[in-house]
Write a protein that holds these residues in place. Structure first.
Motif, short mmCIF file in Angstrom:
data_model
loop_
_atom_site.label_atom_id
_atom_site.label_comp_id
_atom_site.label_asym_id
_atom_site.label_seq_id
_atom_site.Cartn_x
_atom_site.Cartn_y
_atom_site.Cartn_z
N SER A 80 36.27 37.97 38.56
CA SER A 80 37.54 37.60 37.93
C SER A 80 37.51 36.17 37.40
CB SER A 80 38.69 37.78 38.92
OG SER A 80 38.86 39.14 39.24
N ASP A 134 47.61 34.26 38.41
CA ASP A 134 48.02 35.57 37.89
C ASP A 134 47.12 36.72 38.36
OD1 ASP A 134 50.17 34.48 36.55
OD2 ASP A 134 49.14 34.37 34.61
N LEU A 135 46.01 36.41 39.05
CA LEU A 135 45.13 37.47 39.53
C LEU A 135 45.84 38.30 40.59
CD1 LEU A 135 41.75 35.52 39.92
CD2 LEU A 135 42.37 37.14 38.10
N GLU A 136 45.56 39.58 40.59
CA GLU A 136 46.19 40.49 41.55
C GLU A 136 45.86 40.07 42.98
OE1 GLU A 136 46.25 45.22 42.67
OE2 GLU A 136 45.63 44.60 40.67
N GLY A 137 46.89 40.02 43.82
CA GLY A 137 46.70 39.69 45.23
C GLY A 137 46.33 38.24 45.49
N THR A 138 46.56 37.37 44.50
CA THR A 138 46.13 35.97 44.60
C THR A 138 47.29 35.04 44.30
OG1 THR A 138 43.91 36.60 43.89
CG2 THR A 138 44.49 34.28 43.68
N THR A 183 43.98 34.96 48.75
CA THR A 183 43.69 36.16 47.96
C THR A 183 43.33 37.31 48.88
OG1 THR A 183 42.41 37.05 46.10
CG2 THR A 183 41.22 35.61 47.63
#
Length: 167
Positions: free
Chosen positions: A75, A30-34, A65
């Motif tokens: 993160s 769910d991490l941005e760009g990952t 990522t």
């Protein structure tokens, strides 16, 4: 933005360890760009450090990522905290979840808070075996195939958990 191929080591030996690792993999995805591309089976291993702690459950996740290494580290630490990790200063002590950046593309990083490739990877069967499961073709930073590293490590106490335990 350029994306990097990253391998994360996951471990837990407090609470619902399998559930913690599943939750961590979902949170990483769910991490941005990952995006989590693949994750290994879960393995039970003997604890490093104090012997009076429960066995660990370990896995390795492969992801792509666009985050920078230190941003990803922060993160991952936030995910650890959200999943109940308490940093009490005890090295190799019991924990709800531990997330380590093992490899970050082809980068070598040596800062006070981040060392990549991960400093203890070559001696840790609970990292090498799951890593080999999802990336058998990997060439390690020393130029040797991952298979050579795996052949040199002890598999004492490492046990693959049935896949039904992963969900």
């Amino acid at each position: 933005m350029q994306s990097s191929r990253v391998f994360i080591g996951l471990g837990s030996n407090l609470g619902d360890s399998v559930g913690q690792l599943v939750a961590a993999i979902c949170a990483i995805n769910d991490l941005e760009g990952t995006q989590v591309v693949n994750s290994s089976s879960f393995y039970q291993s003997k604890p490093m450090g104090p012997p009076d702690q429960p066995p660990y459950v370990n896995a390795v996740a492969k992801l792509t990522t666009t985050m920078q290494p230190h941003d990803l580290l922060r993160s991952l630490q936030k995910i650890e905290t959200a999943l109940g990790r308490i940093r009490d200063g005890e090295r190799w002590g019991p924990r709800t979840v531990d997330l380590d950046i093992l490899l970050f593309g082809e980068e070598t990083i040596d800062t006070p808070d981040l060392t990549v490739p991960h400093y203890g990877m070559a001696e840790r069967e609970f990292v090498l075996v799951p890593l080999f499961e999802i990336a058998p073709e990997l060439i390690m930073p020393d130029g040797h195939p991952l298979s050579v590293w795996v052949s040199r490590c002890s598999l004492d106490g490492l046990k693959r958990l049935p896949s039904s335990n992963r969900t």
